[in-house]
Design a protein around this motif. Structure first.
Motif, short mmCIF file in Angstrom:
data_model
loop_
_atom_site.label_atom_id
_atom_site.label_comp_id
_atom_site.label_asym_id
_atom_site.label_seq_id
_atom_site.Cartn_x
_atom_site.Cartn_y
_atom_site.Cartn_z
N ILE A 29 0.86 -1.20 0.00
CA ILE A 29 0.00 0.00 0.00
C ILE A 29 0.89 1.25 0.00
O ILE A 29 0.67 2.20 -0.76
N VAL A 50 -4.34 -2.48 8.24
CA VAL A 50 -4.59 -2.01 6.87
C VAL A 50 -5.34 -0.67 6.94
O VAL A 50 -5.03 0.28 6.22
N ARG A 51 -6.29 -0.58 7.88
CA ARG A 51 -7.03 0.69 8.04
C ARG A 51 -6.06 1.80 8.45
O ARG A 51 -6.16 2.93 8.01
N CYS A 54 -3.90 2.94 5.50
CA CYS A 54 -4.75 3.70 4.58
C CYS A 54 -4.99 5.10 5.14
O CYS A 54 -5.02 6.08 4.39
N LEU A 57 -2.01 7.21 4.27
CA LEU A 57 -2.00 7.61 2.86
C LEU A 57 -3.06 8.68 2.57
O LEU A 57 -2.82 9.62 1.80
N LYS A 58 -4.22 8.53 3.21
CA LYS A 58 -5.28 9.54 3.00
C LYS A 58 -4.78 10.90 3.48
O LYS A 58 -5.02 11.93 2.85
N ILE A 64 -8.68 6.93 -1.64
CA ILE A 64 -8.76 5.47 -1.54
C ILE A 64 -10.21 5.01 -1.65
O ILE A 64 -11.09 5.51 -0.94
N ASP A 66 -12.36 1.85 -0.94
CA ASP A 66 -12.33 0.51 -0.32
C ASP A 66 -13.74 -0.09 -0.29
O ASP A 66 -14.07 -0.90 0.56
N LEU A 72 -8.73 -2.71 -3.00
CA LEU A 72 -8.46 -1.28 -2.77
C LEU A 72 -8.07 -0.64 -4.10
O LEU A 72 -7.30 -1.23 -4.87
N LEU A 74 -6.28 2.89 -5.22
CA LEU A 74 -5.59 4.04 -4.62
C LEU A 74 -5.23 5.02 -5.72
O LEU A 74 -4.46 4.69 -6.63
N THR A 76 -3.17 7.87 -6.53
CA THR A 76 -1.99 8.56 -5.98
C THR A 76 -1.49 9.65 -6.94
O THR A 76 -0.34 10.05 -6.88
#
Ligand code: EPU
Length: 422
Positions: A29, A50-51, A54, A57-58, A64, A66, A72, A74, A76
């Motif tokens: 990720i 994983v949450r 994420c 990254l958010k 994202i 999901d 997922l 993403l 970017t």
């Protein structure tokens, strides 16, 4: 507060499917940051960790999606921030793995320094030495690590003093967009490193040799998003194998890559467990008695430290003497006290060695999951203990096992998640 109640005595019988690997999906990720177009990932386990990644990254500006289970997407294309704050990083050390790709993509990354954790002080010196070798200026202030390379990174020859999984991943990702070739000697060889390299190559990187003792990364100017299916979780699969062995059960574990399980399979066979291997499934049965075994944890392809607590839970009911030598982490015996409270006979020598005399008659009591794998060990002990085992601190278990209660129930275990008043 939630707790697990396990009533021991049931044999596990049936089929269980392994989820995607936690320790592969987290760096994958993070690696998405390198791609200038969206990535799509499959076999994403439903886990707290994983949450968390994420969430990081958010915060950096990644969009994202999901909405589909175990998938997922993403986006970017725009990374708007270069800093990951303490609130996000403190809950999961592995968040630090965003530093490499963020530095490579933005020329600047500022990540809150991860603290120690229950299993050791877990320094990050190897990550930082690697980034410095690639030409980044590193400073540490106010609890943050700041890595700065406004003119980009430069390929370098890097030797890791220890084959750290996280440092290998972080440096490998940073080197993908560096100018020139990076050679990484004595890197980690774990299957999760190979999975990450495959994803990076899908994104347009040029990584060769992942899974061997030398990785070469030829830098490229740009990377795109990738499509990737995450490998099965060898530690989750291994935990179900041990649960089957301990309960003298008969279980088929689906979605496994057998070659990743070799170190564990060798030890289970030595203990008397019957194992039939297929390409992507393993049949485990244990009609006879379990014999004592000796295990030393090592970097891959040695016996995984992430299976140490679970195999020790099994050793408590093996006939004769067993031993464990933990060489990867400095303090990964938190489960010993709890297992002894359940009736095990374990004596430690220092923080790295343990002798286990078996078979012990385990009896249920209230115990705590002190970390993720110690929590799994408590469940395993509970499955064979007389009476009821009540396990607290479930957030550790939720970090790394998708629906462990549902999966064990489907195999016939008596296990429930309950809400108790604080
Ligand atoms: N180390 C250093 N300096 C560094 C980095 C590591 O001294 O810069 C030391 C650590 O203190 C430790 C040893 O090297 O004693 C191994 O650490 P490593 O960096 O290999 O581990 P990690 O990347 O922090 C990953 C897994 C762990 C797993 C280890 C070892 C992830 C997200 N985590 O951690 O998984 O135990 O590799 O295989 O991939 C778990 O899943 O329960 C878990 C703890």
């Amino acid at each position: 507060m939630e707790k697990l109640i396990v009533r021991g005595g049931n044999r596990l019988i049936g089929t269980v499917k392994t989820s995607g690997a936690k320790n592969a999906v987290l760096p994958i990720i993070a690696a998405s940051i390198l791609g200038e177009t969206p990535s799509h990932l499959d076999e994403i386990p439903k886990l707290e960790d994983v949450r968390t990644i994420c969430g990081v990254l958010k915060y950096l500006g990644v969009k994202i999606d999901d909405s589909k289970e175990h998938e997922l997407t993403l986006d970017t294309s725009r990374i708007s921030a270069y800093e990951a704050p303490y609130e996000l990083v403190r809950t999961m050390r592995a968040s630090f793995v965003v530093l490499g790709p963020l530095l490579a993509r933005k020329g600047h990354a500022r990540i809150s320094q991860p603290g120690g954790c229950a299993i050791g002080s877990r320094p990050i010196d190897l990550h930082l030495k690697g980034f410095e070798a690639l030409g980044a200026k590193i400073s540490q202030d106010h609890g943050f690590v700041d890595a700065y390379a406004p003119n980009g990174l430069k390929g370098a020859d890097i030797y890791l003093d220890f084959p750290s999984v996280g440092a290998t991943e972080n440096i490998m990702m940073a080197a993908c967009l560096a100018d020139g070739t990076t050679t990484l000697e004595n890197p980690a060889e774990e299957p999760e490193i190979v999975d990450l390299a495959n994803y990076l190559n899908q994104m347009g990187a040029r990584v060769r040799g992942a899974g061997t003792d030398i990785i070469r990364i030829e830098g490229v100017k740009h990377m795109r998003g990738g499509e990737h299916t995450v490998i099965p979780d060898r530690i989750e699969a291994g935990t179900y194998m041990i649960a089957t062995a301990m309960t003298h059960g008969d279980v088929i574990i689906e979605n496994v890559l057998v070659e990743h399980q070799k170190p564990l399979l060798a030890k289970l066979r030595e203990a008397g467990v019957l194992i039939e291997e297929d390409i992507d499934r393993i049949h485990v049965a244990c009609p006879g008695e379990l014999k004592g075994i000796h295990v030393k944890t090592l970097p891959y392809p040695g016996f995984p430290t992430d299976m140490q607590a679970q195999i020790m839970a099994m050793m408590t009911i093996c006939n004769g003497r067993s031993s464990v030598m933990e060489t990867v982490f400095e303090n990964r015996f938190m489960h010993v006290v709890e297992l002894n409270r359940m009736g095990a006979n374990i004596v430690t020598s220092g923080a790295r060695g343990a002798l286990i005399e078996g078979p012990a008659h385990l009896t249920g009591c209230e115990v705590n999951a002190t970390d993720l794998r110690a929590g799994a060990a408590m469940i395993l002990a509970g499955l064979v203990a007389e009476g009821q085992t009540i396990i607290g601190n479930l957030h550790h278990i939720d970090r790394g096992y998708e629906d462990i209660v549902g999966k064990l129930q489907a195999l016939g275990a008596d296990i429930q998640r309950i809400n108790v008043k604080e």
